[in-house]
Design a protein around this motif. Structure first.
Motif, PDB file in Angstrom:
ATOM      1  N   TYR B 439       0.830  -1.217   0.000  1.00 20.79           N
ATOM      2  CA  TYR B 439       0.000   0.000   0.000  1.00 20.79           C
ATOM      3  C   TYR B 439       0.854   1.252   0.000  1.00 20.79           C
ATOM      4  O   TYR B 439       0.553   2.232  -0.672  1.00 20.79           O
ATOM      5  CB  TYR B 439      -0.957  -0.001   1.191  1.00 20.79           C
ATOM      6  N   TYR B 442       2.167   1.420  -3.604  1.00 21.75           N
ATOM      7  CA  TYR B 442       1.233   1.561  -4.738  1.00 21.75           C
ATOM      8  C   TYR B 442      -0.086   2.244  -4.413  1.00 21.75           C
ATOM      9  O   TYR B 442      -0.784   2.671  -5.312  1.00 21.75           O
ATOM     10  CB  TYR B 442       0.934   0.182  -5.344  1.00 21.75           C
ATOM     11  N   PRO B 444      -2.827   4.844  -3.614  1.00 21.03           N
ATOM     12  CA  PRO B 444      -2.859   6.285  -3.946  1.00 21.03           C
ATOM     13  C   PRO B 444      -2.745   7.137  -2.679  1.00 21.03           C
ATOM     14  O   PRO B 444      -2.187   8.227  -2.715  1.00 21.03           O
ATOM     15  CB  PRO B 444      -4.213   6.461  -4.635  1.00 21.03           C
ATOM     16  N   ASP B 445      -3.279   6.610  -1.546  1.00 16.57           N
ATOM     17  CA  ASP B 445      -3.184   7.392  -0.291  1.00 16.57           C
ATOM     18  C   ASP B 445      -2.274   6.683   0.714  1.00 16.57           C
ATOM     19  O   ASP B 445      -2.410   6.865   1.924  1.00 16.57           O
ATOM     20  CB  ASP B 445      -4.581   7.571   0.322  1.00 16.57           C
TER      21      ASP B 445
END
Lengths: 370, 641
Positions: B439, B442, B444-445
């Motif tokens: 995460y 990759y 986005p947040d």
């Protein structure tokens, strides 16, 4: 008929040109055998039809032989005129095949008057010079009349169009004239004029397909499917025969249809394939023997007419043989000329047989001086 | 000179004035004939060998003899791909060009039923091609007979008997078995060394592609004699002209005996009749053998191996459900079938004891947000067993909060998720088991803890393939062995001898302890066999099934829950069901995945239970559906119109 000291059968036998007979019989036998083998895989039995034409030809030889020579001399111009009229009739009402109008349709059979013209030119030229009876060489001016006469026939043949026959007729005429005697200055002048005229003749005198033939002859590799294809396949047939040939009935290229016109203009390919180089030498030897025998008849002739008929018939065979073999071996452009006695076809064979008849005629009616 | 005059005679008796001309003339004739003789010498003696070779090439053509392709059989010997005789029409363009006329084109058009466009294409080929081109494959017998009648008028056209690939089950198992198609021009560059030539067919997709080297065989070589029109000459002619020639016999391809079960595949196909898209995987948990691999929408390999019409190709390309994609090895959100991972992890790490209860009020507070359970009113107290049977989300939310994503991912990987299973066909997807690192890299947040809660439910960014789910459930069913999926049992030669056998192979031991395993099994059993289970109304009366339903949300939930039927199709949930049976002696694991079909319990479970029902009763000699409906024997899907 003046037969000299001997009479009856003995005189007849003496006057038969045996070397000529032997050569003709050999050529006929060889021609029929070759035609049979070439058409082994064809639905048509060309050799059987050709055998029938030989029978007709034999009749023609007999008739031509027994008629007195004076008859041919007397009727030479009339006969020539009649042939030219037939050629005009061809131009008007002729039957067209493959883009050429060369035949007159008489219902059961087609007649090709251009073949008759070859014979007519021989007879008429012989008659012309016989009448002039000039010793020594001829000037150009003296040749204008006979040339004009011959051209009046050749013109129609050329227009059919039939370049091959036109050229061979001119070649026969030329040979006879040269043999008769032309001043060497005139020969040189004609040769120079011919060289100058050649490009113009090519550009304006030939039809497009004729120019194509010349072009494809110049470059055999460029056009592998058209004219060159024929010649290439013909050369493959010849070459594959090698020295001794593939043997009787064992030619594949011609039999399997790779060589087009194999029963006609390209008939030599089968002989070359099956009999090889040795067989071709034999064939060339026979043609040479024929020409020599014809010239021998000419040599023994007692008058100009006989001399020139002998030379004319020799020239007819010579030019047909040389041009045909030159063509099928890729040395000359394809002009559509038959190989004497071997190619299938009634008109061509009959022409050759009548020509042979003219030779016999000269020999048979030769005055005997003891 | 008048006849009868006495002319002057020369030395040889000729007229004197012509004297030497005879000698000259003969000399010229001799020279001309000599030139011809020299030319013949050149052609026949010097270059004779070259022309002889050219003549041989003219009449003898080397013809490759295709090897019959090996068959693909199911485990009982039922043919899934076989060869049937057919006729192909070839053309030798340069022969056609030379001999054919407009009539030949007209005959070709009439006999082969060609459109103007096809005829124009053929005209183009005739003009531009050398060699040999395939005009049409698999021409009906009647057309062949008409062509043969007019062979003489169609130079360069050849009809050859050949073997055409045939798939008796038609669309059933199309993805698993694959199809064959003509080798591409670029492909041929590499394959030529292996005996392939233009016009050969190679396997595409499925076993046809994966076992191409085994199935293809090697072509033989024959020499035939042809005439100038390209017509083959008879045997005796050939023998006469080229003697006792050596013919190299083709080596037939070998048969591939797969682990697939044709009957089961047909049952699966029929059970899937109501659904437009999805996949079914059936695996024998005892050795990892794949008994059924099914994807929908399907395609007919017979059509794709033969003459695929442009219309059919376009229809396939434009279908949003992608018929040529094998969904059984494509990755999707797994939803609740993935909950086995969380349960095992929690038990293993001692976060829960099996009977520890969690109260489910229908939601869970985390991160200042209310996380909903699929049952709005809540499940009340649930433990490890009932949370599985009821598929309670709250139990797993709590578990995820305590355990964290990374630990759960570790257990997921032990089950083989996130990696390719090793199926030899159809380029299977590895799926994705995200962890915090993933995460951070990759997302986005980036990573947030709420993602743990999504992850445990098989949502968020978790992706698994139906095959991976099947292999994981097989490991539970067999006591912890994660097998490689085995699709082929053995390779046989044309005499029927086994030349290679594929033994089952354990990929790894999952490492599950007996207690956790028992809890998982019991929980799955309750999912079907206990009254509270999400699939309990589908119970069979002749076998016990253990299974887990799953509903994978495709679109993020809004504040208001919207029924699947009210959503646009592509936003509807995926329905899953993973199960094995019989419970006490598992022999078949089934995973049913229905794309955008809705709830797993309502949609996927009935499909799976129908398959189990019919498969298990069939093994006993009768078919459950036939018994219930009193219908005629099950018609093979392949023979259906």
């Amino acid at each position: 008929m003046r037969m000299g000291a001997k009479t009856g059968a003995a005189a007849l036998v003496e006057r038969i040109e045996w070397p000529l007979v032997i050569v003709v019989v050999l050529l006929a036998a060889l021609g029929l055998l070759n035609l049979r083998n070439a058409s082994l895989n064809s639905p048509a039995s060309f050799h059987l039809a050709q055998a029938v034409w030989y029978m007709v030809g034999l009749g023609a030889i007999t008739v031509v032989t027994v008629i007195h020579t004076r008859f041919f001399q007397r009727w030479a111009y009339v006969g020539f005129g009649a042939v030219v009229l037939l050629l005009v009739a061809v131009a008007l009402f002729g039957t067209e095949l493959n883009g050429s109008k060369r035949w007159l349709n008489f219902g059961a059979f087609l007649v090709q008057p251009s073949e008759l013209l070859k014979l007519a030119v021989i007879v008429v030229t012989a008659r012309f010079f016989n009448d002039r009876n000039k010793e020594g060489s001829h000037s150009l001016r003296e040749l204008v009349v006979p040339t004009a006469i011959v051209l009046s026939g050749v013109f129609w043949v050329f227009n059919q169009p039939d370049l091959g026959t036109s050229l061979v007729i001119l070649a026969i005429f030329g040979t006879m004239v040269l043999f008769e005697g032309v001043r060497w200055q005139s020969v040189v002048a004609l040769a120079v004029a011919g060289v100058i005229a050649l490009p113009f003749g090519y550009a304006f005198g030939l039809k497009e397909y004729q120019r194509d033939r010349v072009l494809s002859f110049m470059n055999l590799d460029a056009d592998t499917h058209g004219q060159s294809w024929q010649v290439r396949q013909s050369m493959i047939a010849f070459g594959s025969g090698r020295v001794w040939g593939k043997g009787h009935e064992e030619g594949t290229q011609v039999q399997k249809g790779f060589v087009p016109e194999h029963e006609n203009d390209f008939i030599a390919a089968n002989w070359g394939e099956e009999r090889g180089f040795v067989g071709m030498l034999l064939l060339l030897g026979l043609y040479f023997a024929f020409v020599a025998a014809a010239l021998n008849v000419s040599r023994k002739a007692r008058d100009r007419y006989g001399v020139l008929v002998g030379v004319g018939v020799a020239a007819l065979f010579f030019w047909h043989t040389v041009v045909n073999l030159g063509m099928v071996t890729g040395m000359l452009p394809v002009v559509g000329l038959t190989l004497p006695m071997l190619s299938y076809g009634g008109s061509s064979l009959l022409t050759m047989m009548v020509a042979i008849g003219l030779l016999f005629n000269v020999s048979f009616h030769r005055p005997s001086y003891g | 000179m008048a006849l009868g005059d006495l002319p002057t005679r020369g030395r040889h008796g000729e007229l004197a004035e012509y004297g030497a001309r005879y000698g000259w003339t003969l000399a010229i004739v001799l020279v001309a004939f000599g030139i011809i003789a020299l030319r013949l010498w050149q052609i026949q003696v010097i270059e004779g060998e070259r022309y002889y070779r050219a003549a041989t090439e003219n009449i003898i053509r080397q013809v490759e003899v295709s090897a019959p392709r090996g068959r693909i059989l199911d485990r009982y010997g039922v043919a899934l791909a076989e060869n049937r005789p057919s006729f192909d029409v070839y053309m030798v363009p340069h022969i056609f060009r030379r001999h054919a006329d407009e009539e030949a084109y007209a005959l070709l058009k009439r006999y082969m039923n060609l459109s103007e466009a096809e005829l124009a294409r053929i005209r183009g080929m005739v003009e531009s091609n050398r060699g040999e081109v395939l005009l049409r494959r698999d021409v009906p017998r009647l057309e062949v007979a008409r062509l043969e009648e007019d062979r003489l008028r169609l130079p360069g056209i050849e009809v050859r008997a050949t073997a055409h690939r045939h798939y008796p089950l038609h669309h059933v198992g199309g993805h698993a078995v694959g199809f064959v198609a003509e080798v591409g021009r670029d492909e041929l560059r590499n394959l030529r060394a292996y005996g392939y030539r233009s016009g050969d067919r190679v396997g595409r997709m499925g076993l046809e592609s994966a076992f191409e080297e085994v199935l293809h065989g090697s072509p033989g070589l024959d020499r035939v004699v042809v005439d100038a029109r390209g017509n083959r000459q008879g045997e005796s002619q050939t023998r006469f002209l080229i003697g006792e020639y050596q013919r190299i016999e083709p080596v037939a391809g070998r048969d591939v005996v797969s682990t697939l079960d044709a009957d089961l595949m047909v049952i699966i196909d029929e059970a899937m009749r109501r659904y437009a898209a999805g996949a079914v995987v059936a695996v024998d948990p005892r050795d990892g053998s794949v008994r059924g691999l099914y994807s929908k929408p399907h395609f007919n390999p017979n059509a794709w191996s033969g003459r695929l019409s442009a219309m059919e190709k376009m229809r396939s390309d434009n279908d949003p459900f992608k018929p040529m994609l094998d969904k059984s090895v494509n990755a999707y959100f797994p939803g609740s079938v993935y909950k086995i991972v969380g349960t095992w992890a929690a038990l293993h790490d001692g976060i829960y004891e099996p009977h520890d209860e969690v109260d489910c009020p229908g939601y869970y507070h985390f991160g200042g947000r209310r996380w909903r359970c699929h049952k709005r009113g809540g499940h009340g107290d649930v433990d490890a067993y009932t949370s599985m049977a009821l598929s309670c989300d709250v139990y797993f939310y709590k578990l995820a909060e305590e355990m964290g994503m990374d630990r759960m991912a570790e257990f997921a990987r032990r089950f083989g998720f996130g990696e390719r299973t090793g199926l030899p066909i159809n380029h299977e997807s590895a799926g994705r088991i995200p962890d915090t690192e993933w995460y951070r890299q990759y997302g986005p947040d980036g990573y947030t803890r709420g993602m743990d809660l999504n992850s445990v439910l098989g949502q968020g960014d978790t992706l698994t393939t139906p095959l991976q789910v099947a292999m994981a459930y097989a490991a539970i069913a067999n006591g912890g062995d994660l097998y490689y999926p085995r699709m082929v049992e053995e390779i046989r030669n044309q005499s029927g001898d086994v030349v290679f056998a594929y033994e089952p192979r354990v990929r790894k031991k999952v490492g599950i302890d007996a207690e956790s395993l028992e809890v998982l099994r019991r929980g799955l059993w309750m999912g079907v066999e206990d009254d509270i289970g999400t699939a309990s109304r589908l119970r069979l009366d002749h076998a016990e099934v253990a299974g887990k339903t799953g509903t994978a949300q495709v679109a993020k939930l809004g504040a208001v829950r919207v029924a699947n039927s009210d959503k646009e199709i592509r936003l509807r949930d995926h329905a899953w069901f993973a199960a094995y049976a019989p419970y006490d002696d598992p022999e078949l694991v089934l995973v049913v995945f229905l794309e955008h079909a809705g709830h797993g319990g309502a949609e996927a479970a009935p499909v799976a239970m129908e398959i189990f029902d019919r498969y298990l009763t069939r093994k006993q000699g009768f078919d459950a559906l036939e018994v219930r409906l009193g219908s005629a024997p099950l018609e093979r899907a392949g023979e259906a119109p």
